[in-house]
Each structure stands twice: as C-alpha cells, then as structure tokens.
Design an enzyme around this catalytic site. Structure first.
Site, PDB file in Angstrom:
ATOM      1  N   HIS A 198    -121.949 -35.680  25.950  1.00 39.28           N
ATOM      2  CA  HIS A 198    -121.873 -36.861  26.808  1.00 39.28           C
ATOM      3  C   HIS A 198    -122.828 -36.756  27.988  1.00 39.28           C
ATOM      4  O   HIS A 198    -123.358 -37.757  28.465  1.00 39.28           O
ATOM      5  CB  HIS A 198    -120.424 -37.110  27.241  1.00 39.28           C
ATOM      6  CG  HIS A 198    -119.631 -37.746  26.138  1.00 39.28           C
ATOM      7  ND1 HIS A 198    -118.640 -37.104  25.475  1.00 39.28           N
ATOM      8  CD2 HIS A 198    -119.761 -38.959  25.553  1.00 39.28           C
ATOM      9  CE1 HIS A 198    -118.161 -37.900  24.524  1.00 39.28           C
ATOM     10  NE2 HIS A 198    -118.822 -39.027  24.554  1.00 39.28           N
ATOM     11  N   ARG A 305    -118.829 -47.992  26.950  1.00 37.03           N
ATOM     12  CA  ARG A 305    -117.880 -46.861  26.998  1.00 37.03           C
ATOM     13  C   ARG A 305    -117.034 -47.040  28.261  1.00 37.03           C
ATOM     14  O   ARG A 305    -117.545 -46.880  29.362  1.00 37.03           O
ATOM     15  CB  ARG A 305    -118.638 -45.535  27.065  1.00 37.03           C
ATOM     16  CG  ARG A 305    -119.364 -45.124  25.789  1.00 37.03           C
ATOM     17  CD  ARG A 305    -119.994 -43.752  25.984  1.00 37.03           C
ATOM     18  NE  ARG A 305    -120.495 -43.171  24.752  1.00 37.03           N
ATOM     19  CZ  ARG A 305    -121.749 -43.271  24.322  1.00 37.03           C
ATOM     20  NH1 ARG A 305    -122.646 -43.924  25.034  1.00 37.03           N
ATOM     21  NH2 ARG A 305    -122.116 -42.706  23.193  1.00 37.03           N
ATOM     22  N   ARG A 341    -115.373 -50.903  24.134  1.00 37.69           N
ATOM     23  CA  ARG A 341    -114.620 -49.887  23.393  1.00 37.69           C
ATOM     24  C   ARG A 341    -113.441 -49.425  24.239  1.00 37.69           C
ATOM     25  O   ARG A 341    -113.592 -49.169  25.434  1.00 37.69           O
ATOM     26  CB  ARG A 341    -115.520 -48.694  23.066  1.00 37.69           C
ATOM     27  CG  ARG A 341    -114.800 -47.676  22.197  1.00 37.69           C
ATOM     28  CD  ARG A 341    -115.678 -46.521  21.816  1.00 37.69           C
ATOM     29  NE  ARG A 341    -115.930 -45.650  22.950  1.00 37.69           N
ATOM     30  CZ  ARG A 341    -116.712 -44.570  22.900  1.00 37.69           C
ATOM     31  NH1 ARG A 341    -117.349 -44.291  21.777  1.00 37.69           N
ATOM     32  NH2 ARG A 341    -116.891 -43.813  23.944  1.00 37.69           N
ATOM     33  N   GLU A 440    -116.262 -42.577  12.744  1.00 34.21           N
ATOM     34  CA  GLU A 440    -116.832 -41.336  13.277  1.00 34.21           C
ATOM     35  C   GLU A 440    -116.076 -40.103  12.816  1.00 34.21           C
ATOM     36  O   GLU A 440    -116.333 -39.000  13.265  1.00 34.21           O
ATOM     37  CB  GLU A 440    -116.920 -41.402  14.808  1.00 34.21           C
ATOM     38  CG  GLU A 440    -115.677 -41.839  15.514  1.00 34.21           C
ATOM     39  CD  GLU A 440    -115.876 -42.058  17.019  1.00 34.21           C
ATOM     40  OE1 GLU A 440    -116.921 -41.708  17.569  1.00 34.21           O
ATOM     41  OE2 GLU A 440    -114.937 -42.588  17.641  1.00 34.21           O
ATOM     42  N   ASN A 463    -122.613 -39.554  16.615  1.00 35.74           N
ATOM     43  CA  ASN A 463    -122.465 -38.335  17.430  1.00 35.74           C
ATOM     44  C   ASN A 463    -121.240 -37.555  16.976  1.00 35.74           C
ATOM     45  O   ASN A 463    -121.284 -36.345  16.787  1.00 35.74           O
ATOM     46  CB  ASN A 463    -122.309 -38.683  18.908  1.00 35.74           C
ATOM     47  CG  ASN A 463    -123.398 -39.604  19.389  1.00 35.74           C
ATOM     48  OD1 ASN A 463    -124.454 -39.668  18.778  1.00 35.74           O
ATOM     49  ND2 ASN A 463    -123.148 -40.327  20.464  1.00 35.74           N
ATOM     50  N   ASP A 464    -120.153 -38.276  16.811  1.00 41.39           N
ATOM     51  CA  ASP A 464    -118.942 -37.597  16.351  1.00 41.39           C
ATOM     52  C   ASP A 464    -118.929 -37.427  14.840  1.00 41.39           C
ATOM     53  O   ASP A 464    -118.391 -36.448  14.340  1.00 41.39           O
ATOM     54  CB  ASP A 464    -117.698 -38.378  16.803  1.00 41.39           C
ATOM     55  CG  ASP A 464    -117.357 -38.046  18.244  1.00 41.39           C
ATOM     56  OD1 ASP A 464    -117.368 -36.850  18.578  1.00 41.39           O
ATOM     57  OD2 ASP A 464    -117.115 -38.977  19.030  1.00 41.39           O
ATOM     58  N   ARG A 474    -120.397 -30.693  19.349  1.00 45.72           N
ATOM     59  CA  ARG A 474    -121.615 -31.355  19.822  1.00 45.72           C
ATOM     60  C   ARG A 474    -122.086 -30.841  21.171  1.00 45.72           C
ATOM     61  O   ARG A 474    -123.195 -31.118  21.596  1.00 45.72           O
ATOM     62  CB  ARG A 474    -121.448 -32.887  19.829  1.00 45.72           C
ATOM     63  CG  ARG A 474    -120.341 -33.368  20.718  1.00 45.72           C
ATOM     64  CD  ARG A 474    -119.944 -34.797  20.374  1.00 45.72           C
ATOM     65  NE  ARG A 474    -120.562 -35.777  21.239  1.00 45.72           N
ATOM     66  CZ  ARG A 474    -120.178 -37.049  21.332  1.00 45.72           C
ATOM     67  NH1 ARG A 474    -119.194 -37.498  20.573  1.00 45.72           N
ATOM     68  NH2 ARG A 474    -120.772 -37.873  22.142  1.00 45.72           N
ATOM     69  N   CYS A 511    -123.903 -47.128  16.549  1.00 46.62           N
ATOM     70  CA  CYS A 511    -124.041 -46.966  17.988  1.00 46.62           C
ATOM     71  C   CYS A 511    -124.185 -45.505  18.428  1.00 46.62           C
ATOM     72  O   CYS A 511    -124.260 -45.212  19.600  1.00 46.62           O
ATOM     73  CB  CYS A 511    -122.881 -47.620  18.737  1.00 46.62           C
ATOM     74  SG  CYS A 511    -121.320 -46.790  18.438  1.00 46.62           S
TER      75      CYS A 511
HETATM   76  C1  PEP Z   1    -120.392 -41.541  18.694  1.00 46.81           C
HETATM   77  O1  PEP Z   1    -119.522 -40.691  18.510  1.00 46.81           O
HETATM   78  O2  PEP Z   1    -121.431 -41.628  18.007  1.00 46.81           O
HETATM   79  C2  PEP Z   1    -120.260 -42.500  19.802  1.00 46.81           C
HETATM   80  C3  PEP Z   1    -121.103 -43.494  19.948  1.00 46.81           C
HETATM   81  O3  PEP Z   1    -119.243 -42.299  20.685  1.00 46.81           O
HETATM   82  P1  PEP Z   1    -119.263 -41.205  21.847  1.00 46.81           P
HETATM   83  O4  PEP Z   1    -120.637 -40.618  21.902  1.00 46.81           O
HETATM   84  O5  PEP Z   1    -118.860 -41.895  23.092  1.00 46.81           O
HETATM   85  O6  PEP Z   1    -118.236 -40.213  21.367  1.00 46.81           O
HETATM   86 MG    MG Z   2    -117.603 -40.893  19.465  1.00 47.65          MG
END
Ligand code: PEP
Ligand code: MG
Length: 591
Positions: A198, A305, A341, A440, A463-464, A474, A511
């Site tokens: 993040h 977010r 979200r 995710e 990302n997740d 991550r 996203c």
């Molecule tokens: C993701 O997981 O790709 C996502 C967009 O959410 P975040 O990065 O806030 O977990």
């Molecule tokens: Mg995520």
C-alpha cells in the site's frame, strides 16, 4: 562509510514510483533525537542510569545483528558497513566516554550520549581524510540508533516538515504517506515495502519518485546527505560524486520532458489503431486527488479506497461524516462515475482504534468484507452513507475480498437493511446503483460464474490476486522477485475471470497495479479488458501505448502467451513485439 573511492554509495531496491529526484535526506525514524534535554541525577541514580544506557546499547546491537542476519546476498555490499557499526557500539570513544560523562557530570544518559557524539563530530569536522570523515558518520549513526532506544519510538509528524527534502524511513505506513505535502517532499525511500504494497500504491498516486525495500537505508544515510532517487530503476545513490550528479540532472530533465510530451497528448481519446476504445479510470485514496483525476483526463474513478477516511480519525466515522465526503467527491466529478469500495482494513492497514484480536496472519484474517460482516453496524453506516451520496451523482458500490457466495448474499442483506432504514428515516438516497465485487482471491475466480449471478460487475484486484494465488506477501521484499503479473498462472486466472464474466454477462474492470503498467497493456487488451483503473499519473502513458496498438494483434499475442510457462518467456515476447511502442526503461545507468 563509503564502499568506493569516490565515496558515493549505490543501493538497489524496488521501484515504488518512477521519476528522478535529487535532494537532501530527511530521516523520519530519527525524529525527536535532536530535542534531547539535560537533567541532573543524584549519586544513587548514576548506576541505574548507566544500566539504562547499557540496556539501550544492547537493544540497538541486537536490532543491528538481526538486520545483518536478514541481509540477502545481493545486499552483501552493505555488510561491511553494518559490521563496522556493530563494533562501534562498544567503541571506547562512544561507549566508554558516555558512561564516563554520566558518572562525572551526573547527567541523564541521553544528554551524555548526545554530548559525546557531538564532541566526536567536532573533533573530526576539519579533518580532510575521507576515511576519518566516514568513520565520524558511522559513529553518529550508531549513536542515533542507541538514542532511539533511549528515548523510545517517536511519533512521526511528516506533515510538519517544512523544507524540501527526500524522506528516508524504515517504513511509511499508508497513514504516514498520506500526510506527505507534495510541495515539500520530493520523493521517499524506505527500508521495507514491496512493489504493490500500500505504501507503493500511495507513492504512485502521489506521483513522486520513490524506491522501497532498500533493506538498511535508514542506517546508511545521515540527515542532510545528498541523495539521488531513481524511482524508475529502483536505485538510490548516497552522496553522489560530481559526474553522477551531472548525469542524473540530465536524466531528470529528459524524464520531465518525456512526461510533458505525454501530458500534452492526454486529452486524445483512448482508442487503438483499429478503433477499440478502452475506459481509463483512476484509483484514488484521498479527496485531494480529484485534481489529478481531472488533470490526467480519467474517465472517472474506478476505485476509491475508503480506508483513508477511517485512518485519519481516532474513532469510526459517523454516517454524516462519510456522507459529506462521498457527496463532495461525486459532486466534484459528476457526470463521471465513482466506484466507492467499502472498507478494506486489516491486512496491512490497521485502524488504531478498532479492537481486533491479534492475528498470526492478518492478510488471511479478519480483513475487508470479513471485518465488515463481523461488525455489521460499521458496515451499515458506510453503506447508508454511500446510498445517500448516490442521490447526488453516479456511484457504483464495490465490495472487497469476496471469497464465497455466502458473503455476497450477506452483503446484499446489509444493503437491504440500509435501504429500509433510510426509507424509515425519510432520507434522500438512491438504491439503484451497480453492485460489484473485487475478484482478488483464487476461490472467487473459481466461483466467478456463480458470483456473477449476484452482481453487476467484477473488479480484478491483481495486487491481492497475485499475493493470494502465488502465496507471496505483497509487502515482503525477500519474495518480491516472485511477484510478477506476467506469471503465466496470473494471466490464466485473468482469462478465467474474463470467460466467466462473458458467460454471466457482467462487466469487468481491472483496478490492481497490473492495469497501470504500460508493458501490460497489449496483454490486457488481448485478454478482452475494456476498462482499466490505475493511479491517475499512469493514465497518459497507458493512453499513449493504447493509441499505438492494434487490438487484433493483441488477441494473437495472448493466444501465444496462454501457451507459455514462464515470466521470462512472456516478458521477452511482449518486449520484443512492442519494443517501438513501450516507453524506454532508462536502465543504462544501473551501477
Ligand atoms: C488489489 O488488491 O489489486 C486492489 C486494487 O486492492 P488493494 O491494493 O487496495 O488491496
Ligand atoms: Mg486488494
């Protein structure tokens, strides 16, 4: 201590966000060390005070040993420096003198240590010998480490920094990063953090150069050292020599020119050579980023977010507070759509005021929708605020981390309750808004067809999805080399989602950070994505790439990729096929 004759030190980390900045270091973790006060102690307190000092030295030493232990091979160049520091903890000049000062002057340990380290500094200040100079830096750094343990951890007040600097921190939490004032902070570098952590995401949205996962940068840099941050290549250079400085000044100017050209064309439509349009949306965390959404000509906000509205407070926000913020956001962006979200906390974003039981694996625990379903009153408050704001603009509702059908059924019940309550309270609201879920978690990919029956759209959170499908934390730089969107398993997962969405007739947006990297664009186009959401600063570059590709070619590309079995095969194919289109990666200077 420097590792080369020119005294500059080059450290490789992970690119947080592209761009180059050059400036003075400001070490966040050592804040407060400079405001040490002197007080006198009675005779009977001398020995306890010395013991307190010894215990701080021991803690600093243990911490240091753990860092050395954790160094992996590619950081071995830093080992010498760290091992020198290890010896200095018990150096007579520092350790012995500090104890002597406590004894003789009857002063507190912090004051004694500060006085001694200042004396060492003054003693060598006028010495020309670079070896002795660097030894002073080492002693000062070691004394700062001990001081941190003496004074206890200090609160970071990034928002109070009033000079143009580059932040150097062990880690910056998203809350710290969100305090960054863009007119003051040129860039930042951290010991910890991974590409799609993040902190990295915020760095990109702030659009300032950053390098993360540098291991021990807070120990190698001293306040006011000149550093170069090359965010594009994930490198920092401490105390650069003149040649390097000159080269980087030039590169910075070239980079800025390149950005200017891209920005100039940013108003052009996002269509491929054969006329296929891609919706390009923005991911934002703060209301202040609306400016950047507009400047980069985003089609709307594909991911808001909402955690940051909660992180800034000392208690959960009220419905009214949330409503005011959401309303302001949609009104600012109307008629463009805004995907809000719902709360995605825990994992790596913890609310200090929220009571959550200690978890061994927070990423696999009471995170996101799981937390919300466990605390329905908090969830209901947020849903009501969102439905009310939806009466003032174009809102879509997005639920994070859905892992099974039962969860979306429960979410829909909470939405129903919100509607009843709002009706009962005779508030103005809009219940006819699209509902989407983040895909995710691997189980959501497997069940995507069934999940699609309950919702209007999917938002792929790569990302997740990468973290959970490949079992890679991550934020952990030790395994960051495995974290790659071109892993064939990741691409096949995206393909499965696209196929399921087609069958159930739901829309798909991506996203995750995968959507904002220009090299991924031909692949995503070929996989059939028609909407991408990314940090606003990436939109112009992505648009430029899109405008140079042919969608039929990308379908052929993906056919080939789906038969491949490694990241390198896929990367090589994409880089070769699109070498004239992708922005140049400025890697010639990696040292
Ligand atoms: C993701 O997981 O790709 C996502 C967009 O959410 P975040 O990065 O806030 O977990
Ligand atoms: Mg995520």
């Amino acid at each position: 201590m420097s590792e080369s004759e020119s005294s500059q030190t080059v450290i490789h980390g992970i690119s947080g966000s592209p761009g180059i900045c050059i400036g003075k270091a400001y070490i966040v973790d050592r804040e407060g060390v400079d405001i040490i006060k002197r007080y006198f102690i009675s005779d009977s307190w001398v020995q306890p005070e010395i013991n307190r000092f010894k215990s701080a030295v021991k803690k600093a030493k243990d911490e240091h040993a753990a860092i050395i232990e954790s160094l992996n091979d590619d950081l071995s160049s830093q080992l010498n420096i760290l091992e020198t520091h290890m010896v200095l903890f018990k150096d007579k000049m520092l350790y012995g003198k500090t104890i002597e000062t406590i004894e003789k002057e009857r002063v507190n340990a912090e004051w004694a240590l500060k006085k001694v380290s200042r004396q060492v500094k003054n003693m060598f200040e006028k010495v020309e010998d670079p070896y002795l100079q660097s030894r002073v830096t080492d002693i000062v750094q070691v004394s700062e480490q001990v001081m941190r343990h003496l004074v206890g951890a200090q609160d970071i007040k990034i928002s109070d920094i009033n000079k143009r600097v580059i932040l150097v921190a062990h880690d910056l939490s998203p809350a710290d990063a969100s305090q960054i004032q863009l007119e003051r902070i040129k860039g930042f570098v951290t010991d910890r953090g991974g590409r799609d952590s993040h902190t990295g995401i915020i760095a990109k949205s702030l659009d300032i150069p950053s390098v993360l996962g540098l291991g021990t940068v807070t120990q190698l840099v001293a306040n006011d050292d000149i550093i170069i941050v090359d965010g594009s290549n994930g490198i920092i250079i401490i105390n650069p020599d003149e040649d390097t400085l000159f080269k980087y000044e030039e590169r910075r100017a070239r980079y800025e020119e390149y950005r200017a050209v891209i920005a100039r064309d940013s108003h052009l439509p996002a269509v491929t050579l054969d006329g296929k349009r891609m919706g390009l949306m923005a991911n934002i965390e703060l209301l202040e980023e609306v400016v950047s959404v507009r400047d980069n000509a985003a089609d709307g906000v594909g991911l808001f977010r909402t955690e940051f509205l909660y992180l800034d407070l000392k208690r959960f926000p009220t419905e009214e507070e949330l409503f005011d913020k959401y309303k302001e956001l949609v009104e600012l962006l109307t008629p463009k759509s805004v995907t809000i979200r719902t709360l995605d906390i825990n994992g790596d974003k913890v609310l200090p005021y929220s009571q959550t039981a200690e978890e061994a694996n927070p990423a696999l625990g009471m995170r996101a929708v799981r937390f919300c379903l466990n605390r329905p009153e908090i969830f209901l408050t947020q849903i009501k605020a969102i439905l009310r704001a939806a009466a003032f603009g174009n809102i879509k509702l997005l639920i994070p981390m859905i892992s099974c059908v039962e969860e979306i059924i429960q979410v829909k019940k909470v939405i129903e309750t919100a509607v009843w309550e709002l009706e009962d309270e005779e508030k103005i609201f809009n219940k006819n808004i699209p509902l989407g879920i983040m895909i995710e978690v691997p189980s959501a990919v497997i069940m995507a067809e069934e999940l699609g029956e309950y919702v209007d759209f999917f938002s792929i959170g790569t990302n997740d999805l990468i973290q959970y499908s490949m079992a890679i934390d991550r934020r952990n730089r030790q395994v960051a080399h495995l974290y790659h969107p071109f892993n064939p398993a990741v691409i096949r997962l995206v393909k499965m989602i696209m196929d399921a969405a087609k069958k159930t007739g739901v829309d798909v947006v991506m996203c995750g950070e995968m959507a904002g990297d220009p090299i991924n664009i031909p692949v995503l186009m070929g996989l059939g994505l028609q909407e991408l959401s990314m940090n606003p600063g990436s939109i112009p570059i992505v648009k430029q790439v899109l405008r140079k590709i042919d969608s039929a070619d990308t379908v052929k590309l993906v056919d080939q990729i789906l038969k491949m079995r490694s990241v390198s095969e896929i990367s090589d194919l994409v880089r070769t096929r699109y070498k004239d289109i992708l922005p140049l990666e400025d890697s010639d200077e990696q040292q």
